[in-house]
Every structure is written in structure tokens, then in C-alpha cells.
Scaffold this motif. Structure first.
Motif, PDB file in Angstrom:
ATOM      1  N   LYS A  39       0.774  -1.164   0.056  1.00 24.49           N
ATOM      2  CA  LYS A  39      -0.014  -0.183   0.074  1.00 24.49           C
ATOM      3  C   LYS A  39       0.714   1.173  -0.186  1.00 24.49           C
ATOM      4  O   LYS A  39       0.635   2.174  -0.766  1.00 24.49           O
ATOM      5  CB  LYS A  39      -0.888  -0.111   1.228  1.00 24.49           C
ATOM      6  CG  LYS A  39      -1.772   1.386   1.203  1.00 24.49           C
ATOM      7  CD  LYS A  39      -2.584   1.105   2.534  1.00 24.49           C
ATOM      8  CE  LYS A  39      -3.674   2.279   2.485  1.00 24.49           C
ATOM      9  NZ  LYS A  39      -3.107   3.574   3.050  1.00 24.49           N
ATOM     10  N   ASN A  40       2.097   1.260   0.786  1.00 25.53           N
ATOM     11  CA  ASN A  40       2.541   2.495   0.981  1.00 25.53           C
ATOM     12  C   ASN A  40       3.954   2.543  -0.126  1.00 25.53           C
ATOM     13  O   ASN A  40       4.331   3.686  -0.447  1.00 25.53           O
ATOM     14  CB  ASN A  40       3.240   2.743   2.490  1.00 25.53           C
ATOM     15  CG  ASN A  40       2.189   2.816   3.381  1.00 25.53           C
ATOM     16  OD1 ASN A  40       1.818   3.910   3.395  1.00 25.53           O
ATOM     17  ND2 ASN A  40       1.825   1.705   4.155  1.00 25.53           N
ATOM     18  N   PHE A  41       4.291   1.624  -0.700  1.00 21.14           N
ATOM     19  CA  PHE A  41       5.570   1.614  -1.424  1.00 21.14           C
ATOM     20  C   PHE A  41       5.367   0.931  -2.973  1.00 21.14           C
ATOM     21  O   PHE A  41       6.164   1.189  -3.710  1.00 21.14           O
ATOM     22  CB  PHE A  41       6.774   1.012  -0.794  1.00 21.14           C
ATOM     23  CG  PHE A  41       6.990   1.785   0.456  1.00 21.14           C
ATOM     24  CD1 PHE A  41       7.526   2.790   0.549  1.00 21.14           C
ATOM     25  CD2 PHE A  41       6.744   1.030   1.757  1.00 21.14           C
ATOM     26  CE1 PHE A  41       7.643   3.545   1.885  1.00 21.14           C
ATOM     27  CE2 PHE A  41       6.964   1.487   2.957  1.00 21.14           C
ATOM     28  CZ  PHE A  41       7.385   3.019   3.001  1.00 21.14           C
ATOM     29  N   ASN A  42       4.313   0.227  -3.081  1.00 25.58           N
ATOM     30  CA  ASN A  42       3.957  -0.596  -4.544  1.00 25.58           C
ATOM     31  C   ASN A  42       5.066  -1.369  -4.779  1.00 25.58           C
ATOM     32  O   ASN A  42       5.334  -1.261  -6.076  1.00 25.58           O
ATOM     33  CB  ASN A  42       3.537   0.448  -5.497  1.00 25.58           C
ATOM     34  CG  ASN A  42       2.820  -0.099  -6.459  1.00 25.58           C
ATOM     35  OD1 ASN A  42       2.330  -0.934  -6.522  1.00 25.58           O
ATOM     36  ND2 ASN A  42       3.098   0.439  -7.691  1.00 25.58           N
ATOM     37  N   ILE A  43       5.719  -1.909  -3.878  1.00 27.17           N
ATOM     38  CA  ILE A  43       7.185  -2.858  -4.046  1.00 27.17           C
ATOM     39  C   ILE A  43       6.942  -4.016  -4.623  1.00 27.17           C
ATOM     40  O   ILE A  43       7.679  -4.274  -5.557  1.00 27.17           O
ATOM     41  CB  ILE A  43       7.701  -2.927  -2.621  1.00 27.17           C
ATOM     42  CG1 ILE A  43       8.281  -1.718  -2.093  1.00 27.17           C
ATOM     43  CG2 ILE A  43       8.731  -4.085  -2.707  1.00 27.17           C
ATOM     44  CD1 ILE A  43       9.059  -1.636  -0.713  1.00 27.17           C
TER      45      ILE A  43
ATOM     46  N   GLN B  40      17.700   0.081  -3.925  1.00 27.64           N
ATOM     47  CA  GLN B  40      18.188  -0.282  -2.449  1.00 27.64           C
ATOM     48  C   GLN B  40      17.479   0.267  -1.554  1.00 27.64           C
ATOM     49  O   GLN B  40      16.867  -0.606  -0.303  1.00 27.64           O
ATOM     50  CB  GLN B  40      19.501   0.049  -2.529  1.00 27.64           C
ATOM     51  CG  GLN B  40      20.274  -0.164  -1.276  1.00 27.64           C
ATOM     52  CD  GLN B  40      20.138  -1.805  -1.056  1.00 27.64           C
ATOM     53  OE1 GLN B  40      20.571  -2.586  -1.999  1.00 27.64           O
ATOM     54  NE2 GLN B  40      20.304  -2.364  -0.043  1.00 27.64           N
ATOM     55  N   ASN B  41      17.033   1.322  -1.420  1.00 29.86           N
ATOM     56  CA  ASN B  41      15.799   1.947  -0.461  1.00 29.86           C
ATOM     57  C   ASN B  41      14.762   1.463  -0.048  1.00 29.86           C
ATOM     58  O   ASN B  41      14.269   1.093   0.944  1.00 29.86           O
ATOM     59  CB  ASN B  41      15.670   3.440  -0.380  1.00 29.86           C
ATOM     60  CG  ASN B  41      14.854   3.660  -1.665  1.00 29.86           C
ATOM     61  OD1 ASN B  41      14.903   3.237  -2.637  1.00 29.86           O
ATOM     62  ND2 ASN B  41      14.198   4.965  -1.612  1.00 29.86           N
TER      63      ASN B  41
ATOM     64  N   VAL C 199      12.280  -4.318   7.035  1.00 32.91           N
ATOM     65  CA  VAL C 199      11.514  -3.944   8.192  1.00 32.91           C
ATOM     66  C   VAL C 199      10.723  -4.907   8.428  1.00 32.91           C
ATOM     67  O   VAL C 199      10.482  -5.570   9.431  1.00 32.91           O
ATOM     68  CB  VAL C 199      10.817  -2.640   7.978  1.00 32.91           C
ATOM     69  CG1 VAL C 199       9.885  -2.431   9.106  1.00 32.91           C
ATOM     70  CG2 VAL C 199      11.984  -1.377   7.876  1.00 32.91           C
ATOM     71  N   ILE C 200       9.794  -5.590   7.571  1.00 31.54           N
ATOM     72  CA  ILE C 200       8.779  -6.581   7.660  1.00 31.54           C
ATOM     73  C   ILE C 200       9.257  -7.937   8.099  1.00 31.54           C
ATOM     74  O   ILE C 200       9.154  -8.767   8.848  1.00 31.54           O
ATOM     75  CB  ILE C 200       8.130  -6.725   6.325  1.00 31.54           C
ATOM     76  CG1 ILE C 200       7.268  -5.454   5.949  1.00 31.54           C
ATOM     77  CG2 ILE C 200       6.967  -7.944   6.434  1.00 31.54           C
ATOM     78  CD1 ILE C 200       6.667  -4.705   7.127  1.00 31.54           C
ATOM     79  N   ARG C 201      10.554  -8.133   7.300  1.00 27.68           N
ATOM     80  CA  ARG C 201      11.417  -9.518   7.536  1.00 27.68           C
ATOM     81  C   ARG C 201      11.804  -9.457   9.177  1.00 27.68           C
ATOM     82  O   ARG C 201      11.598 -10.351   9.937  1.00 27.68           O
ATOM     83  CB  ARG C 201      12.463  -9.581   6.885  1.00 27.68           C
ATOM     84  CG  ARG C 201      13.306 -10.889   6.889  1.00 27.68           C
ATOM     85  CD  ARG C 201      14.280 -11.354   6.041  1.00 27.68           C
ATOM     86  NE  ARG C 201      13.407 -11.855   4.705  1.00 27.68           N
ATOM     87  CZ  ARG C 201      14.351 -12.122   3.723  1.00 27.68           C
ATOM     88  NH1 ARG C 201      15.352 -11.719   3.532  1.00 27.68           N
ATOM     89  NH2 ARG C 201      13.457 -12.651   2.680  1.00 27.68           N
ATOM     90  N   MET C 202      12.471  -8.283   9.600  1.00 29.87           N
ATOM     91  CA  MET C 202      12.714  -8.333  10.676  1.00 29.87           C
ATOM     92  C   MET C 202      11.742  -8.374  11.910  1.00 29.87           C
ATOM     93  O   MET C 202      11.842  -9.134  13.291  1.00 29.87           O
ATOM     94  CB  MET C 202      13.598  -6.985  11.108  1.00 29.87           C
ATOM     95  CG  MET C 202      14.849  -6.888  10.418  1.00 29.87           C
ATOM     96  SD  MET C 202      15.598  -5.462  10.792  1.00 29.87           S
ATOM     97  CE  MET C 202      16.189  -5.424  12.501  1.00 29.87           C
ATOM     98  N   LEU C 203      10.522  -7.849  11.763  1.00 30.36           N
ATOM     99  CA  LEU C 203       9.412  -8.015  12.594  1.00 30.36           C
ATOM    100  C   LEU C 203       8.838  -9.571  12.486  1.00 30.36           C
ATOM    101  O   LEU C 203       8.493  -9.927  13.747  1.00 30.36           O
ATOM    102  CB  LEU C 203       8.234  -7.135  12.173  1.00 30.36           C
ATOM    103  CG  LEU C 203       8.294  -5.843  12.447  1.00 30.36           C
ATOM    104  CD1 LEU C 203       7.128  -4.962  11.829  1.00 30.36           C
ATOM    105  CD2 LEU C 203       8.237  -5.424  14.094  1.00 30.36           C
TER     106      LEU C 203
END
Length: 152
Positions: A34-38, A49-50, A57-61
Motif C-alpha cells: 500500500k505504501n511503496f508499491n514494492i 536499494q531503499n 523492516v517486515i522481515r525483521m518483525l
């Protein structure tokens, strides 16, 4: 940590808007999309890279939820151990391998994997090898299996 904290707070707000009470990687992926269309960019092979950092972040959580620790996946520095006893053990291990005439490549490979295991043990509150038990070892193997599955 400021970067991760900022994203975690945004993710918390996203979860509240969706009336989600618990974190899941599915929630994290929805937040990223939703926020980054990744995901669309990832399929097209156009991730910067960014943007990859946002996925971390998601993987770390997910790691924290599963293992109650933040695991290192990217080893920027050669020295990952900070526990002096563990550093000594790795150095002694390198000497032992040298005495056995292992090749430099083999010694480096074994040492890196051993250091990663000891880094995991340290993240679990283990301060000496005498505290390492089967449960710690099995949990580390689970993290390796999860990392392998996610990267393939």
C-alpha cells in the motif's frame, strides 16, 4: 534503529486502521504494498536499494515475532561477535583448523558459520558455550531453514 522505529510506528497505525490486533507477515506485506508499491516493482525487477530496506523492516518483525530476537541477515562488518569469550573460541577454532592443515577458504567458511551461530546464541542471552543446549541449536536451525526458504 530510528529508521526501523519510524516504520514500526507507521505499521502500527496501518494495523489500527485495519482493526488488526496482531502482527503477521501478511499484514506487513499489505503495508509495504500500500505504501511503496514494492511487489509490482519487484516483479518487474526494478527495486531500488531503499525499497529493499523497507522489505527488511517486515522481515525483521517476522523474525522477532518468531524468535524473540532481531536476527542479522546482512553482515556489514567482518567482526560480528562482541562477547570476548566467543571471540576467543572462534580464534582458538581457527588455530585448531590451521593445525589440521585446513585450507584458508575452509577455515574462513567454518569460522563465519560458527560466528553466526554464536551471534544467534548471544542474541538469546547465552554468554558461554556451556549454556548452549539442544533447544538453542534447534531454534537456530529453524532460523536457517526460514532464511533459506525466503531467499529461494
Amino acid at each position: 534503529m530510528t529508521f526501523y522505529r519510524r516504520h514500526w510506528l507507521k505499521l502500527l497505525k496501518f494495523a489500527e486502521e485495519r482493526s488488526e490486533n496482531y502482527y503477521s507477515e501478511h499484514l506487513g506485506i499489505d503495508y509495504i504494498e500500500k505504501n511503496f508499491n514494492i511487489l509490482e516493482k519487484d516483479f518487474d525487477g526494478k527495486l531500488k536499494q531503499n525499497e529493499v530496506q523497507n522489505l527488511r523492516v517486515i522481515r525483521m518483525l517476522g523474525d522477532f515475532q518468531l524468535h524473540r530476537t532481531v536476527l542479522r541477515r546482512y553482515y556489514k562488518h567482518k567482526q560480528i561477535l562482541h562477547n570476548k569469550d566467543f571471540i576467543k573460541i572462534i580464534n582458538d577454532f581457527k588455530k585448531y583448523c590451521g593445525q589440521k592443515s585446513y585450507s584458508k577458504v575452509t577455515v574462513d567458511h567454518y569460522s563465519k558459520h560458527s560466528a553466526k551461530f554464536l551471534d544467534y546464541a548471544d542474541s538469546q542471552g547465552i554468554t558461554s558455550c556451556s549454556q548452549i543446549n539442544l533447544a538453542i541449536t534447534n531454534n537456530y536451525i529453524k532460523t536457517l531453514a526460514r532464511v533459506y526458504i525466503q531467499n529461494n
